[in-house]
Design a protein around this motif. Structure first.
Motif, PDB file in Angstrom:
ATOM      1  N   GLU A  27       0.835  -1.207   0.000  1.00  0.00           N
ATOM      2  CA  GLU A  27       0.000   0.000   0.000  1.00  0.00           C
ATOM      3  C   GLU A  27       0.869   1.257   0.000  1.00  0.00           C
ATOM      4  N   THR A  28       1.801   1.317   0.966  1.00  0.00           N
ATOM      5  CA  THR A  28       2.683   2.484   1.054  1.00  0.00           C
ATOM      6  C   THR A  28       3.611   2.546  -0.153  1.00  0.00           C
ATOM      7  N   SER A  29       4.031   1.387  -0.652  1.00  0.00           N
ATOM      8  CA  SER A  29       4.870   1.361  -1.860  1.00  0.00           C
ATOM      9  C   SER A  29       4.138   1.970  -3.043  1.00  0.00           C
ATOM     10  N   LEU A  30       2.851   1.710  -3.145  1.00  0.00           N
ATOM     11  CA  LEU A  30       2.044   2.296  -4.226  1.00  0.00           C
ATOM     12  C   LEU A  30       2.079   3.815  -4.154  1.00  0.00           C
ATOM     13  N   PHE A  31       1.919   4.370  -2.944  1.00  0.00           N
ATOM     14  CA  PHE A  31       1.972   5.825  -2.781  1.00  0.00           C
ATOM     15  C   PHE A  31       3.342   6.364  -3.193  1.00  0.00           C
ATOM     16  N   ASN A  32       4.390   5.730  -2.704  1.00  0.00           N
ATOM     17  CA  ASN A  32       5.736   6.232  -2.908  1.00  0.00           C
ATOM     18  C   ASN A  32       6.153   6.176  -4.377  1.00  0.00           C
ATOM     19  N   PHE A  33       5.940   5.025  -5.025  1.00  0.00           N
ATOM     20  CA  PHE A  33       6.403   4.881  -6.405  1.00  0.00           C
ATOM     21  C   PHE A  33       5.486   5.573  -7.407  1.00  0.00           C
ATOM     22  N   SER A  34       4.261   5.868  -6.995  1.00  0.00           N
ATOM     23  CA  SER A  34       3.374   6.635  -7.873  1.00  0.00           C
ATOM     24  C   SER A  34       3.856   8.072  -8.012  1.00  0.00           C
ATOM     25  N   ARG A  35       4.530   8.570  -6.975  1.00  0.00           N
ATOM     26  CA  ARG A  35       5.056   9.937  -7.072  1.00  0.00           C
ATOM     27  C   ARG A  35       6.417   9.965  -7.764  1.00  0.00           C
ATOM     28  N   LEU A  36       7.086   8.809  -7.855  1.00  0.00           N
ATOM     29  CA  LEU A  36       8.412   8.745  -8.462  1.00  0.00           C
ATOM     30  C   LEU A  36       8.374   8.320  -9.927  1.00  0.00           C
ATOM     31  N   GLU A  37       7.345   7.555 -10.298  1.00  0.00           N
ATOM     32  CA  GLU A  37       7.257   7.012 -11.656  1.00  0.00           C
ATOM     33  C   GLU A  37       6.262   7.811 -12.499  1.00  0.00           C
ATOM     34  N   GLU A  38       6.573   7.955 -13.786  1.00  0.00           N
ATOM     35  CA  GLU A  38       5.660   8.648 -14.693  1.00  0.00           C
ATOM     36  C   GLU A  38       4.441   7.775 -15.025  1.00  0.00           C
ATOM     37  N   ASN A  39       4.664   6.500 -15.231  1.00  0.00           N
ATOM     38  CA  ASN A  39       3.581   5.575 -15.584  1.00  0.00           C
ATOM     39  C   ASN A  39       2.902   5.063 -14.312  1.00  0.00           C
ATOM     40  N   LYS A  40       1.993   5.865 -13.777  1.00  0.00           N
ATOM     41  CA  LYS A  40       1.327   5.507 -12.523  1.00  0.00           C
ATOM     42  C   LYS A  40       0.403   4.300 -12.684  1.00  0.00           C
ATOM     43  N   LYS A  41      -0.158   4.135 -13.867  1.00  0.00           N
ATOM     44  CA  LYS A  41      -1.031   2.990 -14.120  1.00  0.00           C
ATOM     45  C   LYS A  41      -0.249   1.693 -14.018  1.00  0.00           C
ATOM     46  N   ALA A  84      -6.217   1.774  -1.599  1.00  0.00           N
ATOM     47  CA  ALA A  84      -5.050   2.659  -1.585  1.00  0.00           C
ATOM     48  C   ALA A  84      -5.031   3.541  -2.828  1.00  0.00           C
ATOM     49  N   LYS A  85      -5.434   2.957  -3.964  1.00  0.00           N
ATOM     50  CA  LYS A  85      -5.477   3.733  -5.205  1.00  0.00           C
ATOM     51  C   LYS A  85      -6.519   4.846  -5.110  1.00  0.00           C
ATOM     52  N   LEU A  86      -7.656   4.547  -4.506  1.00  0.00           N
ATOM     53  CA  LEU A  86      -8.686   5.569  -4.328  1.00  0.00           C
ATOM     54  C   LEU A  86      -8.169   6.703  -3.443  1.00  0.00           C
ATOM     55  N   ARG A  87      -7.421   6.346  -2.390  1.00  0.00           N
ATOM     56  CA  ARG A  87      -6.842   7.376  -1.510  1.00  0.00           C
ATOM     57  C   ARG A  87      -5.838   8.222  -2.276  1.00  0.00           C
ATOM     58  N   GLN A  88      -5.029   7.579  -3.095  1.00  0.00           N
ATOM     59  CA  GLN A  88      -4.013   8.302  -3.846  1.00  0.00           C
ATOM     60  C   GLN A  88      -4.636   9.281  -4.823  1.00  0.00           C
ATOM     61  N   LEU A  89      -5.764   8.894  -5.397  1.00  0.00           N
ATOM     62  CA  LEU A  89      -6.471   9.749  -6.354  1.00  0.00           C
ATOM     63  C   LEU A  89      -7.391  10.762  -5.666  1.00  0.00           C
ATOM     64  N   ASN A  90      -7.374  10.765  -4.329  1.00  0.00           N
ATOM     65  CA  ASN A  90      -8.223  11.651  -3.522  1.00  0.00           C
ATOM     66  C   ASN A  90      -9.719  11.425  -3.782  1.00  0.00           C
ATOM     67  N   LYS A  91     -10.068  10.188  -4.087  1.00  0.00           N
ATOM     68  CA  LYS A  91     -11.482   9.845  -4.257  1.00  0.00           C
ATOM     69  C   LYS A  91     -12.052   9.415  -2.910  1.00  0.00           C
ATOM     70  N   ALA A  92     -12.035  10.370  -1.989  1.00  0.00           N
ATOM     71  CA  ALA A  92     -12.416  10.070  -0.614  1.00  0.00           C
ATOM     72  C   ALA A  92     -13.877   9.653  -0.503  1.00  0.00           C
ATOM     73  N   ARG A  93     -14.720  10.274  -1.289  1.00  0.00           N
ATOM     74  CA  ARG A  93     -16.150   9.977  -1.211  1.00  0.00           C
ATOM     75  C   ARG A  93     -16.440   8.524  -1.622  1.00  0.00           C
ATOM     76  N   LYS A  94     -15.828   8.111  -2.740  1.00  0.00           N
ATOM     77  CA  LYS A  94     -16.012   6.737  -3.198  1.00  0.00           C
ATOM     78  C   LYS A  94     -15.392   5.752  -2.212  1.00  0.00           C
ATOM     79  N   PHE A  95     -14.216   6.110  -1.714  1.00  0.00           N
ATOM     80  CA  PHE A  95     -13.528   5.286  -0.716  1.00  0.00           C
ATOM     81  C   PHE A  95     -14.430   5.058   0.494  1.00  0.00           C
TER      82      PHE A  95
END
Length: 494
Positions: free
Chosen positions: A63-77, A136-147
């Protein structure tokens, strides 16, 4: 103050539906404690203590790795799909192993007569691990309502299943004239008893997985092995930190079953676990804040005034925790009815656990320093130290003073790792905290609690009114001392 306003808003969006849902879930505790005796309830809490450790293994820091590498990598998908496929693969492996050796694992948890319990918790563990990445992906995308909506649906399904199996089914079974009686006899077996708590968990977790499935499909099936090899060294220390942290949170309930005499182990475990739920509002606030703050800190760490904002966040977090704790303690005379009278002998742990939860919340917040610095190994060091403290104190105290020793060990553990994290963070993330005001608020809350214990009136209503008046005093002092900051916030709003 603007960042504080943003974080408060995110915490509210993440937290409010989640807190409402969690509160509804906590309402099952009266159902359990008024329906099942402490010995039976103790068995279920014992199983969930093991489940909490397995949750860490099933997600292994991704989960935390997803947050960290999403900010470091261009290809977030690609980061998301790699993380998701990794979890799906390992979950499939884990469930095969657990189900294949279910009898062996049932013996390990002192329940050899119930190997079906092992199958049930293996199923919801796998489902929860996969869902964790989607959440975790929903949190990263700030989709708090859906989360929050999906989380709430999970809890609603879980609650409904519990009510169906524990209340409705037994009622219909006792009334053979009911038109639903033939149907209930097919789906309900009275001998399962507390096992329906696990079955309800299976139903809720699988349903949540199905709800999130469309979002997972959108991620695609791309797996980047090179990326995965870089993610694992980041994630592995988090696994050890998570396991050590879980030692601090739940190992006491496991050790109660090994260090107490056979005739009292399930009973004491049930009483302690029930009273452990009473500081629920602090626990829910800490969890909601954690959900909102982690992605927030990752996104705003490079801001110019981040250190000042972080110091204010810590201060206001402590204020809210103190207010909730004081409110709980000064209203314990009626809050105790949340659990059955057979469990009231454990109420003495509540003040200790409230303070422990506050320390844990501060530790969670401070932990961002080593995550931002890509030094997650320090998180492992801290939680391992906490785990050692927990194990040593539990092993010493449980045979002597039972579950009271568990509560004190929890407080000492969380207070120690909180202080150590503060000193270790000073080099990586120097922050000037407002210790003076924090100290005043802490001392004031302790004084007001002590004052309430000296009030001996024959009228329970009058005592309750006075106690809540003391809470208003705390609020008034905080308002007066923080008024300049509130005034600045109002200017920013304009």
């Amino acid at each position: 103050m603007k960042p504080l306003k943003d974080l408060a808003g995110q915490t509210a969006v993440y937290g409010l539906p989640s807190i409402i849902g969690r509160f509804l879930s906590y309402l099952l505790v009266p159902l359990y404690t008024y329906t099942f005796i402490p010995d039976e309830y103790g068995k279920v809490t014992f199983i969930y203590a093991y489940v909490s450790f397995l949750n860490i293994l099933f997600t292994y820091g991704m989960e935390t790795s997803l947050f960290n590498f999403s900010r470091l990598e261009e290809n977030k998908k690609r980061v998301y799909s790699t993380t998701l496929l990794s979890i799906i693969s390992t979950s499939a492996f884990f469930i095969v192993v657990i189900v294949s050796f279910r009898q062996y694992f049932a013996g390990l948890i002192h329940l050899p007569e119930h190997p079906e319990y092992v199958i049930w918790f293996a199923v919801f563990l796998c489902a929860d691990a996969i869902c964790a990445i989607a959440f975790a992906k929903l949190r990263q995308l700030n989709k708090a309502r859906k989360f929050a909506t999906i989380k709430a649906l999970n809890i609603i399904i879980y609650i409904s299943s519990n009510l169906f199996f524990i209340l409705l089914c037994p009622y219909i079974v006792k009334n053979p004239n009911s038109i639903f009686h033939p149907i209930i006899q097919v789906v309900y077996n009275p001998k399962i008893g507390v096992g329906y708590i696990l079955i309800s968990n299976v139903i809720a977790s699988v349903a949540t997985l199905l709800i999130l499935f469309p979002d997972m499909i959108k991620a695609g099936l791309g797996f980047d092995s090179a990326l995965w090899k870089r993610m694992m060294p980041y994630a592995m220390p988090l696994v050890f930190a998570g396991l050590a942290g879980m030692v601090n949170e739940t190992l006491d309930r496991v050790l109660l079953q090994y260090l107490l005499p056979l005739e009292s182990r399930w009973q004491q475990g049930g009483i302690y676990s029930a009273c452990y739920k009473l500081p629920m509002i602090v626990t829910m606030f800490v969890q909601a804040f954690k959900y909102a703050s982690e992605p927030y800190f990752f996104a705003n760490a490079k801001e110019k005034d981040f250190a000042k904002t972080f110091a204010d966040i810590i201060k206001y977090f402590i204020i809210v925790c103190l207010l909730i704790s004081l409110g709980t303690l000064l209203n314990l005379s009626w809050i105790k009815y949340f659990v059955g009278p057979k469990y009231w002998s454990g109420l003495g742990v509540v003040p200790i656990l409230l303070l422990a939860n506050l320390c844990l919340g501060v530790f969670y917040t401070l932990s961002i320093w080593y995550k931002l610095a890509n030094k997650t190994i320090y998180g492992a060091y801290l939680t391992i130290i906490g785990a050692i403290i927990t194990i040593v104190l539990d092993v010493y105290w449980i045979p002597r003073i039972g579950y009271i020793g568990c509560a004190w060990a929890t407080l000492i553990c969380y207070a120690t790792v909180m202080v150590l994290s503060y000193f270790m963070s000073r080099k990586q993330m120097p922050v000037k905290y407002d210790f003076f005001r924090i100290g005043i608020y802490f001392a004031l809350s302790l004084f007001l609690y002590f004052l309430s214990t000296q009030i001996n009136l024959n009228s329970k209503i009058l005592t309750l009114l006075i106690n809540n008046g003391l809470i208003l005093i705390f609020v008034a002092v905080v308002y007066l001392m923080e008024k300049p900051s509130f005034a600045l916030l109002n200017k920013l709003k304009k």
